[in-house]
Every structure is written in structure tokens, then in C-alpha cells.
Write a protein that holds these residues in place. Structure first.
Motif, PDB file in Angstrom:
ATOM      1  N   SER A 118      18.712   4.449   9.622  1.00  0.00           N
ATOM      2  CA  SER A 118      19.469   3.295  10.109  1.00  0.00           C
ATOM      3  C   SER A 118      20.936   3.420   9.704  1.00  0.00           C
ATOM      4  CB  SER A 118      18.880   1.997   9.534  1.00  0.00           C
ATOM      5  OG  SER A 118      19.728   0.902   9.801  1.00  0.00           O
ATOM      6  N   PRO A 119      21.827   3.781  10.633  1.00  0.00           N
ATOM      7  CA  PRO A 119      23.263   3.872  10.307  1.00  0.00           C
ATOM      8  C   PRO A 119      23.814   2.573   9.733  1.00  0.00           C
ATOM      9  CG  PRO A 119      22.817   4.874  12.447  1.00  0.00           C
ATOM     10  CD  PRO A 119      21.552   4.178  12.022  1.00  0.00           C
ATOM     11  N   ALA A 120      23.320   1.439  10.230  1.00  0.00           N
ATOM     12  CA  ALA A 120      23.804   0.147   9.724  1.00  0.00           C
ATOM     13  C   ALA A 120      23.415  -0.041   8.267  1.00  0.00           C
ATOM     14  CB  ALA A 120      23.239  -0.989  10.571  1.00  0.00           C
ATOM     15  N   ALA A 121      22.205   0.384   7.906  1.00  0.00           N
ATOM     16  CA  ALA A 121      21.751   0.257   6.520  1.00  0.00           C
ATOM     17  C   ALA A 121      22.571   1.159   5.600  1.00  0.00           C
ATOM     18  CB  ALA A 121      20.269   0.607   6.417  1.00  0.00           C
ATOM     19  N   ILE A 122      22.900   2.343   6.074  1.00  0.00           N
ATOM     20  CA  ILE A 122      23.726   3.256   5.273  1.00  0.00           C
ATOM     21  C   ILE A 122      25.092   2.646   5.017  1.00  0.00           C
ATOM     22  CG2 ILE A 122      24.837   5.517   5.233  1.00  0.00           C
ATOM     23  CD1 ILE A 122      22.558   6.544   6.987  1.00  0.00           C
ATOM     24  N   GLU A 123      25.710   2.142   6.071  1.00  0.00           N
ATOM     25  CA  GLU A 123      27.044   1.549   5.946  1.00  0.00           C
ATOM     26  C   GLU A 123      27.024   0.344   5.020  1.00  0.00           C
ATOM     27  OE1 GLU A 123      30.513  -0.386   8.836  1.00  0.00           O
ATOM     28  OE2 GLU A 123      28.769   0.622   9.704  1.00  0.00           O
ATOM     29  N   GLN A 124      25.996  -0.479   5.133  1.00  0.00           N
ATOM     30  CA  GLN A 124      25.891  -1.662   4.288  1.00  0.00           C
ATOM     31  C   GLN A 124      25.735  -1.287   2.820  1.00  0.00           C
ATOM     32  OE1 GLN A 124      22.378  -4.031   4.983  1.00  0.00           O
ATOM     33  NE2 GLN A 124      23.340  -5.898   4.214  1.00  0.00           N
ATOM     34  N   SER A 125      24.924  -0.268   2.541  1.00  0.00           N
ATOM     35  CA  SER A 125      24.706   0.159   1.162  1.00  0.00           C
ATOM     36  C   SER A 125      25.964   0.753   0.555  1.00  0.00           C
ATOM     37  CB  SER A 125      23.564   1.175   1.110  1.00  0.00           C
ATOM     38  OG  SER A 125      22.357   0.590   1.547  1.00  0.00           O
ATOM     39  N   LEU A 126      26.671   1.574   1.309  1.00  0.00           N
ATOM     40  CA  LEU A 126      27.904   2.166   0.808  1.00  0.00           C
ATOM     41  C   LEU A 126      28.963   1.103   0.547  1.00  0.00           C
ATOM     42  CD1 LEU A 126      28.096   5.338   3.079  1.00  0.00           C
ATOM     43  CD2 LEU A 126      27.628   5.263   0.638  1.00  0.00           C
ATOM     44  N   GLU A 127      29.040   0.115   1.432  1.00  0.00           N
ATOM     45  CA  GLU A 127      29.996  -0.977   1.231  1.00  0.00           C
ATOM     46  C   GLU A 127      29.646  -1.764  -0.024  1.00  0.00           C
ATOM     47  OE1 GLU A 127      31.618  -5.023   3.505  1.00  0.00           O
ATOM     48  OE2 GLU A 127      30.128  -3.735   4.461  1.00  0.00           O
ATOM     49  N   LEU A 128      28.358  -1.959  -0.263  1.00  0.00           N
ATOM     50  CA  LEU A 128      27.921  -2.673  -1.460  1.00  0.00           C
ATOM     51  C   LEU A 128      28.383  -1.954  -2.721  1.00  0.00           C
ATOM     52  CD1 LEU A 128      26.092  -4.879  -2.804  1.00  0.00           C
ATOM     53  CD2 LEU A 128      24.234  -3.223  -2.652  1.00  0.00           C
ATOM     54  N   LEU A 129      28.253  -0.635  -2.724  1.00  0.00           N
ATOM     55  CA  LEU A 129      28.643   0.130  -3.908  1.00  0.00           C
ATOM     56  C   LEU A 129      30.140   0.065  -4.156  1.00  0.00           C
ATOM     57  CD1 LEU A 129      26.420   3.335  -3.650  1.00  0.00           C
ATOM     58  CD2 LEU A 129      26.016   1.254  -4.942  1.00  0.00           C
ATOM     59  N   THR A 130      30.946   0.129  -3.101  1.00  0.00           N
ATOM     60  CA  THR A 130      32.404   0.139  -3.277  1.00  0.00           C
ATOM     61  C   THR A 130      32.940  -1.218  -3.713  1.00  0.00           C
ATOM     62  OG1 THR A 130      32.704  -0.311  -0.896  1.00  0.00           O
ATOM     63  CG2 THR A 130      32.711   1.995  -1.597  1.00  0.00           C
ATOM     64  N   ARG A 131      32.163  -2.296  -3.535  1.00  0.00           N
ATOM     65  CA  ARG A 131      32.629  -3.639  -3.894  1.00  0.00           C
ATOM     66  C   ARG A 131      32.314  -4.017  -5.332  1.00  0.00           C
ATOM     67  NH1 ARG A 131      30.046  -7.432  -1.611  1.00  0.00           N
ATOM     68  NH2 ARG A 131      28.731  -6.487  -0.021  1.00  0.00           N
ATOM     69  N   HIS A 132      31.570  -3.170  -6.048  1.00  0.00           N
ATOM     70  CA  HIS A 132      31.190  -3.492  -7.418  1.00  0.00           C
ATOM     71  C   HIS A 132      31.839  -2.518  -8.407  1.00  0.00           C
ATOM     72  CE1 HIS A 132      28.172  -5.807  -5.248  1.00  0.00           C
ATOM     73  NE2 HIS A 132      27.951  -6.478  -6.355  1.00  0.00           N
ATOM     74  N   ALA A 133      31.982  -2.991  -9.632  1.00  0.00           N
ATOM     75  CA  ALA A 133      32.632  -2.188 -10.667  1.00  0.00           C
ATOM     76  C   ALA A 133      31.592  -1.312 -11.358  1.00  0.00           C
ATOM     77  CB  ALA A 133      33.324  -3.091 -11.677  1.00  0.00           C
ATOM     78  N   PHE A 134      31.492  -0.081 -10.904  1.00  0.00           N
ATOM     79  CA  PHE A 134      30.584   0.889 -11.512  1.00  0.00           C
ATOM     80  C   PHE A 134      31.390   1.921 -12.297  1.00  0.00           C
ATOM     81  CE2 PHE A 134      28.015  -0.523  -7.832  1.00  0.00           C
ATOM     82  CZ  PHE A 134      26.873  -0.910  -8.513  1.00  0.00           C
ATOM     83  N   ALA A 135      30.788   2.422 -13.354  1.00  0.00           N
ATOM     84  CA  ALA A 135      31.443   3.499 -14.114  1.00  0.00           C
ATOM     85  C   ALA A 135      31.337   4.819 -13.385  1.00  0.00           C
ATOM     86  CB  ALA A 135      30.805   3.613 -15.498  1.00  0.00           C
ATOM     87  N   GLY A 136      30.303   4.962 -12.595  1.00  0.00           N
ATOM     88  CA  GLY A 136      30.112   6.201 -11.856  1.00  0.00           C
ATOM     89  C   GLY A 136      29.006   6.029 -10.837  1.00  0.00           C
ATOM     90  N   VAL A 137      28.878   7.008  -9.953  1.00  0.00           N
ATOM     91  CA  VAL A 137      27.870   6.974  -8.898  1.00  0.00           C
ATOM     92  C   VAL A 137      27.054   8.257  -8.951  1.00  0.00           C
ATOM     93  CG1 VAL A 137      27.465   6.964  -6.401  1.00  0.00           C
ATOM     94  CG2 VAL A 137      29.240   5.497  -7.389  1.00  0.00           C
ATOM     95  N   LEU A 138      25.745   8.090  -8.978  1.00  0.00           N
ATOM     96  CA  LEU A 138      24.832   9.225  -8.918  1.00  0.00           C
ATOM     97  C   LEU A 138      24.258   9.281  -7.512  1.00  0.00           C
ATOM     98  CD1 LEU A 138      23.147  11.482 -10.253  1.00  0.00           C
ATOM     99  CD2 LEU A 138      21.472   9.727 -10.880  1.00  0.00           C
ATOM    100  N   ALA A 139      24.541  10.343  -6.802  1.00  0.00           N
ATOM    101  CA  ALA A 139      24.078  10.494  -5.429  1.00  0.00           C
ATOM    102  C   ALA A 139      22.949  11.508  -5.395  1.00  0.00           C
ATOM    103  CB  ALA A 139      25.225  10.942  -4.531  1.00  0.00           C
ATOM    104  N   LEU A 140      21.737  11.020  -5.228  1.00  0.00           N
ATOM    105  CA  LEU A 140      20.563  11.893  -5.136  1.00  0.00           C
ATOM    106  C   LEU A 140      20.378  12.238  -3.667  1.00  0.00           C
ATOM    107  CD1 LEU A 140      18.297   9.860  -7.572  1.00  0.00           C
ATOM    108  CD2 LEU A 140      19.597  11.919  -8.093  1.00  0.00           C
ATOM    109  N   ALA A 141      21.094  13.254  -3.239  1.00  0.00           N
ATOM    110  CA  ALA A 141      21.176  13.578  -1.816  1.00  0.00           C
ATOM    111  C   ALA A 141      20.224  14.704  -1.466  1.00  0.00           C
ATOM    112  CB  ALA A 141      22.615  13.975  -1.451  1.00  0.00           C
ATOM    113  N   SER A 142      19.163  14.373  -0.743  1.00  0.00           N
ATOM    114  CA  SER A 142      18.184  15.378  -0.361  1.00  0.00           C
ATOM    115  C   SER A 142      18.357  15.852   1.068  1.00  0.00           C
ATOM    116  CB  SER A 142      16.764  14.813  -0.527  1.00  0.00           C
ATOM    117  OG  SER A 142      16.533  14.410  -1.849  1.00  0.00           O
ATOM    118  N   SER A 143      18.990  15.045   1.901  1.00  0.00           N
ATOM    119  CA  SER A 143      19.076  15.378   3.318  1.00  0.00           C
ATOM    120  C   SER A 143      20.520  15.547   3.762  1.00  0.00           C
ATOM    121  CB  SER A 143      18.414  14.282   4.160  1.00  0.00           C
ATOM    122  OG  SER A 143      19.201  13.106   4.137  1.00  0.00           O
TER     123      SER A 143
END
Length: 350
Positions: A118-143
Motif C-alpha cells: 500500500s503506497p498510502a500506508a508507506i507514505e503515512q508511516s514515513l510521515e509519522l516518523l519524520t514528525r517525531h523526535a527520534f534519536a535514530g531510525v533502524l530500517a529493517l529493509a528486506s525488499s
């Protein structure tokens, strides 16, 4: 019952305040600076002192106040883990290991599972991450889809990208090669590969390793079938064949697909391992209880997740990255693999 309520017939109980490093220091008989250095990972503490502090931490059930730490240091102690395919064994167990390692280091891991269809779900999740104060991002990218999505985002914080490329040092290479060698040692000369989805780097790596190992050992390949990692896809790949390939062993890219493959072979009148051997990859907990129990290679998902978080935290804190964990490749031999059957009078394997 709330913390301030008494048990039936008893007196009110007092809420226990969280333990502080000063409480730990008093219990261990050391200074609060020593406790602080240990919690920060300082190695120059005498073993006997370290043991006393660790014991006090456990007895007092000490938990770091991450909010206070963040306010004092001006730095977040939250890590976002971006992953997908939560129903698959590998991604979910890697995420569990990552969460445990983050907790051990005084960080909180926020898991974000994404529907890559779901492209919409991907975009929504990425936007969620950029709006919060995280120390870092772990991307478990299999595909490949995950990699493309991540390439378009600037998180503004350290990002640890974890993916398995088809390299000679990868688990896919060593595991699949070990399985082919195991089958060759049992006299198998014609194999078939049941591959995962080619949009995953691990699936491509395992197919590449299968092709390389069979060629190197002078074996024949009856080709490859493809599934989506699920038991159902392994079952359908074999059940829907017009004619079964002339192979004495199936090298399956993961244990779940191997489960489906074995059922389909049984329904088509073949006995595992008398007529055909089946091997898998990962050694999921259920593999030892398949019918027959599955020969496979153990994949330490927990260690993978822990190592990924430790590398990310090292980048966040400007420290040297920890050494990569040594992953031993061990074929767990069970009853699904056996010596190759003798050819029939016509020269065919069955």
C-alpha cells in the motif's frame, strides 16, 4: 486494584517510588558516579564493583528515567524501527531482538510495521516518523520496495539500514551452500530450488548461492520454483505442477515454504525422505516438529536485531561501532534428508 488500594481486609499500601542511582549506589556501597559510569557503558570498572552494582540494579528493579535524561541532555532516547511483513518469522524476530537491545542500552524502540503493498500506508508511516523526535531510525529493509521508500526520505537523524545483500559473506550464501554440500554428501546429484520472492535481497542471495554451489560441486539443477515465504506458496508451487521435476532433493529458501512443499509432495505420492529429501533455512521453532522433522540451517534472528541496534546507538552516541557478530553456519540434520534413492531400471530417480 490501584497501587494505593489495600488488599481486602488490609491496611492501605504505599506506592513505591522508582529507585534512583543514589539508591543503587547506597545498596552497592559505591558512589553514584560509579553507577552512572556503569549505566553509560564505561568499561574501566573493577569486576567486583561491577558485580555489586549489577546486583543492586536488579534487586531495586532500577529503570532509567528516559524523560529526565532527554530533558537534561537535550537528546531523545527513542529509536524508530521501520519494518514490514510482520507475519513473517524473520522480520518479527529480528524486531524482538532489536527491541531487547535498545532496552538494555536505555533506549525505547518504537516499532512501525508497514504494508509494503500500500503506497498510502508507506507514505503515512514515513510521515509519522519524520514528525517525531527520534534519536535514530533502524530500517529493517528486506525488499526492494522498502529500499526505494527509504531512499526518498531525509530523517535528519542517524539511520541504520539493515539488509541482506547477495554477497559471499552473507548468511544466504553460507547457509544455502552448506545445505547443497550436505545433500551432495548424501549422494544427491539432481536438485531443485524453491526460492522466495525475487523482490527480496535474501531470496536472490539464496538462489544465487544455490546455483553457484550446484555448479561448483558438479551437480545438476532441475530449475527453480518461486513462492512468497509462506507455507501456502510452497504447497501451491509443487501441487500445481503438471509434472514433478526429476530431482531427488528440494533446497527450499525458508522453513515455512518447506512445510508446504513436503505436504504437496506427500499428496502427490512421494515419501520424504525415502523418495525425495527436503531441506530449509532458518530453523524456526516448529521445524523440529514437522512430519518428518526438517533438516535446516539455524538463523540467529535475535542476534541480528541486537547487532543492528547496537550499531545504530554507536552512531547516535559517536562511539566506535561494535564488531559484527560471528555467525556460525550449522546444518541441523533431521529426518527430512536422507541418502539419494537408487535410480529405477530406466535410469530415472523414480
Amino acid at each position: 486494584m490501584t497501587p494505593d488500594m489495600a488488599p481486602l481486609g488490609g491496611a492501605p499500601t504505599e506506592s513505591r517510588r522508582p529507585s534512583t542511582i543514589y539508591d543503587v549506589a547506597t545498596a552497592a556501597g559505591v558512589s553514584h558516579q560509579t553507577v552512572s559510569r556503569l549505566l553509560k557503558g564505561y568499561e574501566g570498572i573493577r569486576p567486583e564493583t561491577r558485580a555489586k552494582v549489577v546486583q543492586a540494579l536488579e534487586e531495586l528493579d532500577y529503570r532509567p528515567n528516559l524523560t529526565a535524561r532527554s530533558l537534561k541532555s537535550g537528546r531523545s532516547h527513542r529509536i524508530a524501527a521501520f519494518t514490514h511483513e510482520a507475519s513473517e518469522v524473520g522480520p518479527s524476530r529480528i524486531a524482538e531482538g532489536a527491541s531487547a537491545a535498545a532496552r538494555d542500552a536505555g533506549y525505547v524502540l518504537d516499532l512501525v510495521f508497514v504494508d509494503m503493498h500500500s503506497p498510502a500506508a508507506i507514505e503515512q508511516s514515513l510521515e509519522l516518523l519524520t514528525r517525531h523526535a527520534f534519536a535514530g531510525v533502524l530500517a529493517l529493509a528486506s525488499s526492494d520496495a522498502m529500499l526505494r521508500a527509504l531512499a526518498e526520505v531525509d530523517f535528519g537523524v542517524p539511520v541504520q539500514l539493515e539488509t541482506e545483500a547477495a554477497t559471499h559473506s552473507s548468511f544466504s550464501e553460507t547457509a544455502t551452500t552448506a545445505l547443497v554440500e550436505h545433500l551432495a554428501s548424501l549422494g544427491h546429484r539432481r536438485l531443485l530450488h524453491m526460492a522466495g520472492p525475487m523482490t527480496w535481497s535474501s531470496a536472490r542471495g539464496r538462489q544465487h548461492a544455490y546455483e553457484t554451489a550446484t555448479a561448483h560441486l558438479g551437480l545438476e539443477s532441475a530449475g527453480a520454483l518461486h513462492g512468497d515465504w509462506s507455507a501456502g506458496s510452497g504447497y501451491r508451487a509443487v501441487a500445481e505442477l503438471t509434472e514433478l521435476p526429476d530431482a531427488t532433493a528440494y533446497v527450499v529458501a525458508n522453513d515455512q515454504m518447506a512445510l508446504g512443499v513436503m505436504l504437496a509432495l506427500k499428496e502427490r505420492g512421494l515419501r520424504v525422505p525415502d523418495d525425495v529429501s527436503v531441506v530449509g533455512v532458518d530453523d524456526i521453532p516448529e521445524a523440529a516438529y514437522f512430519d518428518p522433522p526438517l533438516t535446516t540451517v539455524r538463523n540467529d534472528f535475535d542476534a541480528t536485531g541486537r547487532a543492528a541496534v547496537q550499531r545504530l546507538i554507536a552512531r547516535i552516541e559517536g562511539a566506535a561501532p561494535p564488531p559484527a557478530p560471528r555467525r556460525a553456519t550449522e546444518v541441523i540434520v533431521r529426518r527430512s534428508s536422507a541418502p539419494a534413492p537408487a535410480p529405477d531400471p530406466a535410469g530415472r530417480v523414480r
